[in-house]
Scaffold this active site. Structure first.
Site, PDB file in Angstrom:
ATOM      1  N   LYS A   1      -1.265   0.842   0.012  1.00 41.94           N
ATOM      2  CA  LYS A   1      -0.424   0.459  -1.116  1.00 41.94           C
ATOM      3  C   LYS A   1       0.486  -0.676  -0.659  1.00 41.94           C
ATOM      4  O   LYS A   1       1.287  -0.516   0.265  1.00 41.94           O
ATOM      5  CB  LYS A   1       0.405   1.643  -1.607  1.00 41.94           C
ATOM      6  CG  LYS A   1       1.284   1.306  -2.815  1.00 41.94           C
ATOM      7  CD  LYS A   1       2.063   2.522  -3.273  1.00 41.94           C
ATOM      8  CE  LYS A   1       2.942   2.210  -4.467  1.00 41.94           C
ATOM      9  NZ  LYS A   1       3.709   3.398  -4.917  1.00 41.94           N
TER      10      LYS A   1
ATOM     11  N   ARG B   1       7.518   0.037 -13.276  1.00 44.18           N
ATOM     12  CA  ARG B   1       8.892   0.457 -12.990  1.00 44.18           C
ATOM     13  C   ARG B   1       9.740   0.469 -14.249  1.00 44.18           C
ATOM     14  O   ARG B   1      10.645   1.293 -14.395  1.00 44.18           O
ATOM     15  CB  ARG B   1       9.488  -0.440 -11.906  1.00 44.18           C
ATOM     16  CG  ARG B   1       8.830  -0.207 -10.548  1.00 44.18           C
ATOM     17  CD  ARG B   1       9.249  -1.193  -9.487  1.00 44.18           C
ATOM     18  NE  ARG B   1       8.520  -0.942  -8.248  1.00 44.18           N
ATOM     19  CZ  ARG B   1       8.443  -1.800  -7.238  1.00 44.18           C
ATOM     20  NH1 ARG B   1       9.066  -2.974  -7.317  1.00 44.18           N
ATOM     21  NH2 ARG B   1       7.754  -1.496  -6.150  1.00 44.18           N
TER      22      ARG B   1
ATOM     23  N   LYS C   1      10.724  -2.589  -1.562  1.00 39.35           N
ATOM     24  CA  LYS C   1      10.108  -1.476  -0.840  1.00 39.35           C
ATOM     25  C   LYS C   1       9.286  -1.976   0.346  1.00 39.35           C
ATOM     26  O   LYS C   1       8.338  -1.324   0.791  1.00 39.35           O
ATOM     27  CB  LYS C   1       9.246  -0.648  -1.798  1.00 39.35           C
ATOM     28  CG  LYS C   1      10.044  -0.119  -2.997  1.00 39.35           C
ATOM     29  CD  LYS C   1       9.241   0.841  -3.851  1.00 39.35           C
ATOM     30  CE  LYS C   1      10.089   1.390  -4.998  1.00 39.35           C
ATOM     31  NZ  LYS C   1       9.393   2.424  -5.787  1.00 39.35           N
TER      32      LYS C   1
ATOM     33  N   LYS D   1      -4.093  -0.130  -3.729  1.00 42.63           N
ATOM     34  CA  LYS D   1      -3.227  -0.505  -4.843  1.00 42.63           C
ATOM     35  C   LYS D   1      -2.385  -1.705  -4.427  1.00 42.63           C
ATOM     36  O   LYS D   1      -1.792  -1.678  -3.350  1.00 42.63           O
ATOM     37  CB  LYS D   1      -2.319   0.687  -5.198  1.00 42.63           C
ATOM     38  CG  LYS D   1      -1.403   0.442  -6.379  1.00 42.63           C
ATOM     39  CD  LYS D   1      -0.520   1.659  -6.648  1.00 42.63           C
ATOM     40  CE  LYS D   1       0.393   1.397  -7.848  1.00 42.63           C
ATOM     41  NZ  LYS D   1       1.302   2.537  -8.113  1.00 42.63           N
TER      42      LYS D   1
END
Length: 333
Positions: free
Chosen positions: A202, A212, A226, A257
């Protein structure tokens, strides 16, 4: 190629001349059984809320959610994936609502399995929908996301979901070691048939923005990112190491992803490991196709189906996509 292919003895267009010929030699196919439908769930009985950045997608109350589940069954879409939209009053720095056995996710799982026992249900294992800061884990005093302490919470979250009867848990947090911790917890509790689909590769991607917005974590995350736990988009070898670790720790299936910008990763993972491999056609990918189609720049259905077929061609066994019901409808003809 070991044999000679020279014109005019070989004319590749011969096999493209008719529809039956094209179908006869088609190398890859897409079916409704290849699709997983992600849905955003509200803690209310009825009603829905449109997601402005994802045209055609809404946050669903229980009534509309059950209707969507019924549609999955009718169209042969095998799995519905739940993403909770939590009231802001329940969000805390430690995301403790994720551990509530009477919370939105476990209650929804129990209702879905009671009403649609033949439909696979998948749940997200991550704290970002539940934290007041929008990160996927616990923070130290400097704001850094703690790994081992977060894994302990994620393991408890996964157990709550498994005990509610979910078929597949999907840890999407990218903490090191969480697959092994969850698998060991499941084994110790006799939950031997709860499957794990690991978000193994990811990436810290810009394509997640509309998601989000949908789950309400964008405002909490603010200008933070992140990147200290999700993968660097520049890396490919690292993805193979991540996947290898998750398989060794007990993942049944792995995921890449985002999807289309990372088809090279899908191909490398499938070639290297030959395990069930999935891709997530994320919110930004969906929104781009929708926006272009609404402006008349692309043919909506043709682009949708071509994009989904590309995942299969790259080696994916299945795709998580907000187009799942529309695509299944097209495939049914």
């Amino acid at each position: 190629m070991t044999f000679s292919q020279h014109f005019p003895h070989h004319r590749p267009r011969r096999l493209r001349k008719d529809e039956f010929s094209r179908r006869l030699v088609r190398e890859h196919t897409l079916t409704s059984a290849d699709l997983i439908y992600p849905v955003f769930v509200l803690d209310q009985d009825d009603g829905s809320q449109a997601v402005s950045s994802m045209p055609g997608v809404s946050r669903l109350g229980r009534g509309p959610l059950f209707a969507a589940a019924e549609r999955c069954v009718e169209l042969g879409v095998p799995v519905l994936a739940l993403f909770p939209v939590i009231d802001s009053s329940l969000k805390t720095p430690d995301g403790r609502e994720a551990l509530n056995p009477e919370g939105l996710v476990p209650r929804t799982v129990r209702e879905l399995k009671k009403r649609f026992p033949e439909l696979g249900v998948m749940t997200d294992v991550a704290l970002d929908p539940f934290t007041s800061h929008g990160q996927d884990g616990l923070l130290d005093d400097t704001g850094y996301i703690l790994n081992d302490e977060t894994v302990a919470v994620l393991t408890r979250q996964a157990l709550v979901q498994a005990e509610a009867g979910v078929d597949i848990v999907a840890p999407s947090d990218m903490m090191d070691g969480r697959i092994g911790a969850i698998r060991n917890a499941f084994e110790s509790q006799g939950l031997i048939y709860t499957r794990i689909m690991a978000y193994s590769a990811k990436y810290a991607s810009a394509f997640y923005g509309p998601f989000r917005d949908a789950v309400g974590s964008a405002a909490n995350l603010g200008k933070s990112n992140k990147k200290v736990y999700q993968m660097d988009p520049a890396n490919t070898d690292e993805a193979l190491r991540e996947v290898a670790m998750d398989i060794a720790e007990g993942a049944d299936m792995v995921m890449v992803k985002p999807g289309m910008p990372y088809l090279d990763i899908v191909r490398r993972v499938k070639d290297e490991f030959r395990v069930p491999t999935f891709a997530y056609q994320v919110s930004g990918e969906y929104a781009m196709i929708k926006a272009a189609a609404q402006n008349g720049w692309l043919d909506h259905d043709a682009t949708m189906m071509e994009a989904l077929l590309a995942f299969k061609r790259a080696g994916a066994d299945g795709v998580l996509t907000y187009f799942a019901l529309d695509a299944a409808e097209k495939l049914r003809g």
